[in-house]
Design a protein around this motif. Sequence first.
Motif, PDB file in Angstrom:
ATOM      1  N   HIS A 136       0.971  -1.098  -0.095  1.00 57.29           N
ATOM      2  CA  HIS A 136       0.093  -0.132  -0.153  1.00 57.29           C
ATOM      3  C   HIS A 136       0.832   1.112   0.023  1.00 57.29           C
ATOM      4  O   HIS A 136       0.631   2.144  -0.600  1.00 57.29           O
ATOM      5  N   TYR A 311     -13.539 -10.569  -4.473  1.00 57.54           N
ATOM      6  CA  TYR A 311     -12.890  -9.074  -4.688  1.00 57.54           C
ATOM      7  C   TYR A 311     -12.974  -8.855  -6.387  1.00 57.54           C
ATOM      8  O   TYR A 311     -13.450  -7.846  -6.782  1.00 57.54           O
ATOM      9  N   ASP A 315     -14.368  -5.750  -7.995  1.00 54.58           N
ATOM     10  CA  ASP A 315     -13.646  -4.800  -9.198  1.00 54.58           C
ATOM     11  C   ASP A 315     -14.498  -4.887 -10.401  1.00 54.58           C
ATOM     12  O   ASP A 315     -14.193  -3.703 -11.363  1.00 54.58           O
ATOM     13  N   GLN A 339      -0.626  -9.008  -7.916  1.00 52.69           N
ATOM     14  CA  GLN A 339      -2.143  -9.193  -8.232  1.00 52.69           C
ATOM     15  C   GLN A 339      -2.097  -8.956  -9.802  1.00 52.69           C
ATOM     16  O   GLN A 339      -3.149  -8.612 -10.398  1.00 52.69           O
TER      17      GLN A 339
HETATM   18  N1  ARG Z   1      -7.025  -3.460  -1.155  1.00 55.49           N
HETATM   19  C1  ARG Z   1      -6.460  -4.413  -2.072  1.00 55.49           C
HETATM   20  C2  ARG Z   1      -5.092  -5.010  -1.453  1.00 55.49           C
HETATM   21  O1  ARG Z   1      -4.833  -4.619  -0.468  1.00 55.49           O
HETATM   22  C3  ARG Z   1      -6.032  -3.487  -3.307  1.00 55.49           C
HETATM   23  C4  ARG Z   1      -6.823  -2.947  -4.249  1.00 55.49           C
HETATM   24  C5  ARG Z   1      -6.344  -2.488  -5.606  1.00 55.49           C
HETATM   25  N2  ARG Z   1      -7.224  -2.109  -6.330  1.00 55.49           N
HETATM   26  C6  ARG Z   1      -8.023  -2.838  -7.186  1.00 55.49           C
HETATM   27  N3  ARG Z   1      -8.948  -2.050  -7.715  1.00 55.49           N
HETATM   28  N4  ARG Z   1      -8.190  -4.152  -7.016  1.00 55.49           N
HETATM   29  O2  ARG Z   1      -4.686  -5.983  -1.946  1.00 55.49           O
END
Ligand code: ARG
Length: 575
Positions: A136, A311, A315, A339
């Motif tokens: 982050h 998730y 998205d 990711q």
């Molecule tokens: N909150 C997610 C994490 O900590 C990251 C999000 C990134 N943005 C997205 N649109 N997926 O892994």
Amino acid sequence: MDYALERFTAEVTQVLVATGRVPANLIELTTPKPNIPADLALPMFKAAKELGQPPPRLAAELAAAITLPPDSLIGAVTAVGPFLNFSMHPERLAAAVVSEIQATGVNYGHQDDGAGHRIVVDYSAPNIAKRMHVGHIRSTIIGQALVNIYRTLGYAVVGDNHLGDWGKQFGVVLASVERDGKPSAQGEAALEALEAQYARYAAAAKEDPALDEHARLWSLRLEQGDPQARALWQWSVDLTMSAAQRNYDRLGVHIDHAYGESFYEPMLAGVIQDALTNGAAFRDAEGAVVVENLEHLPTFLIQRKDGGTLYMTRDMATILFRVREFQPTQIVYVVGEPQSLHLRQLFALVRTMGYTTTSELIHVAFGTVFDGEGQALSTRRGNMIYLETLLDDAVSRARAVVERKSPDLPEAEKNAVAEAVGVGAVVYNDLYQDPKRNITLDWERMLSTDGNSATYLQYSHARCRSILRRASEDGGASADGDLALLTHPSETRLLKHLARLPEAVREAGARYAPFVIADWCYTTAREFGVFFEQCPVLKADSPALRVARLALVAVTATALKNGLGLLGLKAPERM
Ligand code: ARG
């Protein structure tokens, strides 16, 4: 805005076309190799072939045929073998560059390339009820730099903090707060306590099915909008965001929106249905919604068999919302390399579903962070570093540097400088190289006063400002300056480099690469160092030269400060 370098390039094309001997479509200008004493070159091969002439002859003919308009930024045209080389006119270059930086000031580097286009930048995105981890932190720093760069390029930029504020784990968060109470600490310490409670509850729930069931019920209550669950959840969001805000303020980070994953809950049934209708997904025998055989990517789910969403589902909805709400030309995801697969699957899916016909989806992936011993940071290994402590640590180390380099500054100013230098060191360490590469927390390098570090750049800026202060103290600036006197080779080099900031901003934007700006800043500081060593400023040979050199020092400070600002670095006046 037509900056000096762009005018120079345009003039070169004009004078070539004006000869009537080479059509515009055959003019492809290149930057000569560093050992060639020219600023632009036209290799003759293509034109010569087309016109049926040997390249050197065409080069010589064109060199003879070119006439330079009065006041041209072109100083010399020379044919060298098959190349036609163009050099800038040093006196006019000096006048043009210094006056354009003086005239534009804080806006030097701005462009209107992006006018009429919008870019959504998805960055920072911490998870609620947790401290930000290095992923982050990197996302926050790189994302903000990209936002600054796109704004400078004239784009309308929408920053969105895609908070991890939804999902099954919130059942455990809420149940653990019910059991252990709300932590009393502030900032990241409160989040640390919450993480510990969470871990305790999760461990206990593994042994005790009743606790597990209780957490599941909390999660259900939250999803169904139960007021008590919502209130407790909101408390955890606020707690996390106020901790984050303290760090954002120190980093100069401002994110326009924080819709968060929870915001998309009402859209989820719709996107799942869209995927089914479109044929991109199917419902399997157990009731899960599956995406298979999509562009050779591994199979994935967008709905679990118990009806739960993922998730990924959120998205998908996020993209649909962003496209409708902002009609962006691009959506840029500043998300860690781990990711990549998730985002490839997501992008492929929404493309097949027709959600994004006009918006380009970009993943700016970044590498991981290693500690001073070369170990990757990880919670499991116990060497994880959190943002607040990282910044505090950096600032206390910076304080020692300030104490050593600037013992005479007043106490309050020392603190302010240490904050700028310490935070700057952390930020720059993230931005000075390609984001894909891993970074190391090597304090010595990060706080070095003469290497490629924020500290060195900040010192260079402060040095410019200090020269200007001394000049105004001894009041010798009464003479008229003449910018055309700035023709020492090190002055010309510095001027040409300063002229390149607008181009660097453009390149940084096109490559999603803040390090292009970092490189520009570093070279600026180095060229300034050479100039300052070779060209006396306060003790220049004549009053007119002194004034001209002071002007060069002033515009160097302005341009460097703008460059540092793009990266999110402060430029103290004194150090
Ligand atoms: N909150 C997610 C994490 O900590 C990251 C999000 C990134 N943005 C997205 N649109 N997926 O892994």
